[in-house]
Structures are given as C-alpha cells and as structure tokens.
Enzyme design. Structure first.
Site, PDB file in Angstrom:
ATOM      1  N   LYS A  26      -6.247   2.319  57.301  1.00 22.16           N
ATOM      2  CA  LYS A  26      -5.020   2.582  56.548  1.00 22.16           C
ATOM      3  C   LYS A  26      -4.350   3.675  57.202  1.00 22.16           C
ATOM      4  O   LYS A  26      -3.817   3.492  58.364  1.00 22.16           O
ATOM      5  CB  LYS A  26      -5.519   3.035  55.099  1.00 22.16           C
ATOM      6  CG  LYS A  26      -5.982   1.855  54.312  1.00 22.16           C
ATOM      7  CD  LYS A  26      -5.967   2.020  52.743  1.00 22.16           C
ATOM      8  CE  LYS A  26      -7.028   1.044  52.006  1.00 22.16           C
ATOM      9  NZ  LYS A  26      -5.914  -0.157  51.791  1.00 22.16           N
TER      10      LYS A  26
ATOM     11  N   TYR B 164     -14.734  -0.991  46.171  1.00 23.36           N
ATOM     12  CA  TYR B 164     -14.409  -2.235  47.182  1.00 23.36           C
ATOM     13  C   TYR B 164     -14.537  -1.531  48.535  1.00 23.36           C
ATOM     14  O   TYR B 164     -14.198  -0.456  48.888  1.00 23.36           O
ATOM     15  CB  TYR B 164     -12.963  -2.619  46.633  1.00 23.36           C
ATOM     16  CG  TYR B 164     -12.530  -3.671  47.576  1.00 23.36           C
ATOM     17  CD1 TYR B 164     -11.610  -3.414  48.607  1.00 23.36           C
ATOM     18  CD2 TYR B 164     -13.073  -5.050  47.355  1.00 23.36           C
ATOM     19  CE1 TYR B 164     -11.258  -4.365  49.358  1.00 23.36           C
ATOM     20  CE2 TYR B 164     -12.398  -6.074  48.277  1.00 23.36           C
ATOM     21  CZ  TYR B 164     -11.601  -5.803  49.181  1.00 23.36           C
ATOM     22  OH  TYR B 164     -10.814  -6.811  49.994  1.00 23.36           O
TER      23      TYR B 164
ATOM     24  N   ASP C 236     -17.096   5.369  52.722  1.00 21.29           N
ATOM     25  CA  ASP C 236     -16.205   4.422  52.935  1.00 21.29           C
ATOM     26  C   ASP C 236     -14.934   5.408  52.716  1.00 21.29           C
ATOM     27  O   ASP C 236     -14.778   5.319  51.608  1.00 21.29           O
ATOM     28  CB  ASP C 236     -16.288   3.309  52.100  1.00 21.29           C
ATOM     29  CG  ASP C 236     -15.024   2.370  52.306  1.00 21.29           C
ATOM     30  OD1 ASP C 236     -15.206   1.111  51.946  1.00 21.29           O
ATOM     31  OD2 ASP C 236     -13.941   2.713  53.211  1.00 21.29           O
TER      32      ASP C 236
HETATM   33  P1  KE4 Z   1      -9.012  -3.796  54.711  1.00 17.77           P
HETATM   34  O1  KE4 Z   1      -9.985  -4.743  55.277  1.00 17.77           O
HETATM   35  O2  KE4 Z   1      -8.136  -4.370  53.659  1.00 17.77           O
HETATM   36  O3  KE4 Z   1      -8.233  -3.302  55.915  1.00 17.77           O
HETATM   37  O4  KE4 Z   1      -9.801  -2.639  54.189  1.00 17.77           O
HETATM   38  C1  KE4 Z   1     -10.917  -3.025  53.134  1.00 17.77           C
HETATM   39  C2  KE4 Z   1     -11.153  -1.597  52.367  1.00 17.77           C
HETATM   40  C3  KE4 Z   1     -12.232  -0.917  52.586  1.00 17.77           C
HETATM   41  N1  KE4 Z   1     -12.602   0.114  51.954  1.00 17.77           N
HETATM   42  C4  KE4 Z   1     -11.852   0.471  50.898  1.00 17.77           C
HETATM   43  C5  KE4 Z   1     -12.104   2.054  50.264  1.00 17.77           C
HETATM   44  C6  KE4 Z   1     -10.774  -0.095  50.571  1.00 17.77           C
HETATM   45  O5  KE4 Z   1      -9.843   0.367  49.645  1.00 17.77           O
HETATM   46  C7  KE4 Z   1     -10.340  -1.325  51.540  1.00 17.77           C
HETATM   47  C8  KE4 Z   1      -8.802  -2.097  50.942  1.00 17.77           C
HETATM   48  N2  KE4 Z   1      -8.323  -1.683  50.134  1.00 17.77           N
HETATM   49  C9  KE4 Z   1      -7.489  -2.686  49.641  1.00 17.77           C
HETATM   50  C10 KE4 Z   1      -6.685  -1.966  48.226  1.00 17.77           C
HETATM   51  N3  KE4 Z   1      -7.418  -1.247  47.284  1.00 17.77           N
HETATM   52  C11 KE4 Z   1      -6.619  -3.412  50.203  1.00 17.77           C
HETATM   53  C12 KE4 Z   1      -5.311  -4.237  49.622  1.00 17.77           C
HETATM   54  C13 KE4 Z   1      -5.639  -5.554  49.489  1.00 17.77           C
HETATM   55  O6  KE4 Z   1      -6.830  -6.071  49.495  1.00 17.77           O
HETATM   56  O7  KE4 Z   1      -4.716  -6.373  49.759  1.00 17.77           O
END
Ligand code: KE4
Length: 435
Positions: free
Chosen positions: A269, A146, A241
């Site tokens: 994060k 993801y 990523d």
């Molecule tokens: P954000 O746009 O949510 O800040 O980041 C996206 C993203 C990009 N790359 C990786 C590897 C990620 O894990 C994420 C976001 N992680 C999720 C949880 N696995 C965020 C939690 C959510 O979607 O509420």
C-alpha cells in the site's frame, strides 16, 4: 432526488460480461451495501469523481495507500519523470536501493527487505520463509484478519471474505488449510494454550498488529508483547502484517508505535505511493535465507519496478516531513469525535475504534475486541448509511468490515462537510430503521 448513476450502471453491465462479477477485486462490487458499484473517472486530493460527474470526499484512499491524497503533484511528477527513462528493466536500479534504505531506516525490526508486487505476495513469501527456516508446517492467524489471498491465509479471513460471508474458500488443498490454525484476536489465553500444545510444530504466527480487515480492531494492551513472548519461547517466527499499518500509524508502523519487534514484517500500500508494491523484511539472519543468498526461493518480473519505487520514494519523503503524523491525528480525532456526537444525538448504538488515521464506526452496542463482536453489527443499517452518505457526497468503504482512512490533504472544511453528511445519512438510515 437520488443522484444520477446511469453511466456507472451502464459500465457495470458491460464489465460483468468480461470480468467475474464485473470487478477486479470482490469488495468493489458493492455486494455488501447494495446497488451498482461506482465507476471512478478521476481523483484529486481528498476527492474522487465518478463517470456520472458525481464528486465525493473519499475516506477509502484506494484502501490505504493514498495517505497524501490522490494524484499528489510530487508523486505524479516522480512517476512521470521515471517513465520517461523506461518503465521496467528486469534488472537492478538505484531507485530500488533508495526505497529499501528508507524502509530499513524507518522500520525498527527490518535490516534487509525484499520488494514484491502486492501485499499478498509479501505475506506468501514471509510464510514460505518462516516454514523454510523452521522446517515446521503450521501457522497461526486470527479470525477476521486478512493477509491477502494466498492459500494458507484464506481460512476464516476478514475483508472481502467477511463482507461476502465466505468462511472457507473452496479450492484450497485441505492438507494445507489444516496447517492454518485460527484464534480469536486479542485472546492471549488461547494463544498460550495453543502454543503449549502445538508450539513445536508452529512455524509462525501472523497478525495484523492493528486489525484493519474486520473494521479497525486495536490490540488490547499487552496482546502484541504476549505474541512476541510466546513465539520466542516456542522457536516460532512472529510475522507482523503491516500492509495497512506500515507508515500509516507512524513512520515505523505499528511495531514502532507499540514497541514490539516481529521477526518478519510485511508491507504494501503506502510504500508504493499508489502503484503496485509489496515488501517483506527482517533481520539479516532471517532474510539471508531468501534466494539467491539462501535457498528459500522467491522471484518477480516486476519486483522493484522503477515506477513504483519512484512513487514510493516520493511518498516516504513526504511522510518524513515534520508534523505529518500529528496532522493526521488531529484530522482523524476531529472526524471521529464528530461522528460520535452525531450517533449520540440520534440515539443510535455505535462503537468507535481508531488508531491514528485508521478508524471504524460499528453499528453495535458490543465492545469491539475481535471478529465475533464485530459480527454483531447491524450490516443492513450500515448499507443504508453507506448509500445515504453517497447521496450526500461522501465515499466510505462499501463494507462494515473495512477501515476508514484519513489523508493529510482532507481539509477541516471537508471534515465538517462530512460530519453534516453523516448526520443526514444517519437520520435517514435510522428513519428507515424506525419503519
Ligand atoms: P494486496 O495483495 O491486496 O496488495 O494486499 C493484501 C493484504 C495483506 N494484508 C493486509 C493487512 C491487507 O489489508 C491486504 C489487502 N487489503 C484489502 C482491503 N482491506 C485490499 C482491498 C481489496 O482486497 O480489494
């Protein structure tokens, strides 16, 4: 006697009137585990407290940022002090230089870095940059990974899509979705085969160097090096990523741990210290294609926001202290070894994966190597286990397809409490299994 969740349920019914599904991010809705979601009132250190006064030992840590726990006094103070100087100027500041310097110093492949406001924005920008540099359209990703909710990436993605069983997201222009090619994680042969055929049309391959969004799926030995080799030969860019792994598995992220340097790194994060931040970076040659130096445009009202920069600076200073990653390793090993003893004693089939302080327990007898093997998990058993843990005062991600995170501030006593809670929750969950 099950714990009182009345205020959470009351707030959830109100929230559903004004927000889609009552949440601002799907995975929070508890759809994958059943029951109404918890509404959190406060958090401190390794613990969160919900609106009914229930306290939990927390292994979500806001999905990864809180490696030093909730409301760390030095991070709170850094934010408070900066807030008194103003929250946003829409202009350049010294604090954004300081965070950029820390990232450049720590992350081996990054010479120049651009701050944005989320991991999604970082990845979207990195893809545009790769397409802008190469003039090519296709990108390669891996099933179950993801990379945020950018249109090109919501194709066979992990995290919330996997939890909700959404293989293809509606609303994405088909001509764009067709440019995203998906492969099974850890399968070097299929990567080589695809690049043999289509390498000249591929702008970039993006990968979570340690899968974190199908649960934790580590790279097989040689996998990342092979990706580096194949993309180099094809003139495609390699994007790591590291939104989860950056500063999580080492100060230099997974690229430092595994010794493989990508062309572009995406971060988020942890570098925001709990405030909204994303970033993407690479060599000066790559990054000078970005406006205003180059012509690949990207911008943001709150990019480099002083509050988030102040929090990130404090977080990275804390992480740079001697012995932090050794501490995370010890705590995580103690927890995961104990969890394995529990399942062995109860005769429950489970697989364990861990890299440093990110870890997963999968309810399956299959070796975990990719999204297919992860999908063999007994997600009903996971749901019962999750809810049993809640009753015992432990909060893990409400989905089998997410990672667990240890913090520096989880005490040995709390880890022992967690192991006892897990033993009870497993016994109850298995008991229902027997029925
Ligand atoms: P954000 O746009 O949510 O800040 O980041 C996206 C993203 C990009 N790359 C990786 C590897 C990620 O894990 C994420 C976001 N992680 C999720 C949880 N696995 C965020 C939690 C959510 O979607 O509420």
């Amino acid at each position: 006697m099950s714990m009182n969740r009345n205020n959470s349920s009351r707030l959830f019914s109100i929230a559903q009137k004004v927000m889609p599904g009552g949440v601002n991010s799907p995975v929070r809705a508890f759809n994958a585990v059943g029951g109404d979601p918890l509404f959190i009132k406060s958090a401190k250190g390794s613990r969160i407290t919900d609106v009914d006064g229930n306290e939990f030992i927390d292994y979500v840590g806001s999905w990864g940022p809180l490696i030093f726990g909730h409301a760390h006094p030095q991070i709170v103070s850094a934010i408070t002090q900066q807030a008194q100087l103003g929250t946003s100027y829409g202009a350049s500041t010294e604090v954004e230089i300081q965070l950029a310097e820390k990232v450049v110093q720590a992350v081996p492949s990054v010479e120049v870095v651009r701050m944005v406001n989320s991991g999604t924005e970082a990845v979207m920008s990195a893809l545009r940059l790769a397409r802008g540099i190469t003039g090519r359209d296709k990108i390669v990703k891996f099933e179950g990974c993801y990379h945020g909710h950018g249109d090109s990436l919501l194709v066979k993605a992990g995290s919330g899509l996997a939890s909700l069983g959404i293989p293809e997201c509606p609303g994405i222009v088909s001509s764009l979705a067709e440019k995203t090619l998906n492969l099974p994680y850890n399968n070097v042969d299929q990567v080589r085969e695809l690049f043999e055929k289509e390498g000249k049309e591929i702008a970039a391959l993006i990968v979570e160097p340690i899968g974190g969004n199908m649960g934790v799926v580590p790279p097989k030995p040689g996998f990342l090096a092979a990706l580096r080799d194949v993309t180099q030969n094809a003139g495609a860019l390699l994007i790591f990523d590291e939104v989860i792994t950056g500063f999580r598995v080492s100060l230099g992220g997974a690229q430092k741990l595994f010794g493989v340097n990508p062309d572009i790194t995406c971060l988020g994060k942890i570098i925001g210290g709990g405030l909204p931040v994303g970033a993407y970076g690479g060599s000066r040659e790559v990054m000078d294609h970005i406006s205003p130096v180059g012509s690949v445009y990207q911008a943001g009202t709150l990019s480099g926001n002083p509050l988030a920069m102040a929090a990130g600076n404090e977080m990275l200073d804390l992480l740079s202290q001697e012995g932090i990653y050794e501490t995370l390793e010890q705590k995580s090993a103690k927890l995961c070894e104990g969890l394995k003893k529990n399942v062995d004693a109860l005769g429950i089939q489970a697989q364990f994966t861990r890299v440093g302080s990110m870890f997963s327990m999968f309810f399956t007898d299959q070796e975990i190597v990719d999204f297919e093997t992860v999908k063999s998990c007994d997600t009903d058993l996971f749901g019962r286990y999750f809810n049993g843990l809640l009753e015992e005062g432990v909060y893990v991600a409400p989905s089998q397809f997410e990672a667990g995170f240890m913090s520096v501030v989880h005490s040995d006593e709390e880890i022992s409490l967690t192991l006892e809670a897990s033993r009870k929750a497993l016994t109850a969950a298995r008991g229902q299994l027997v029925e």
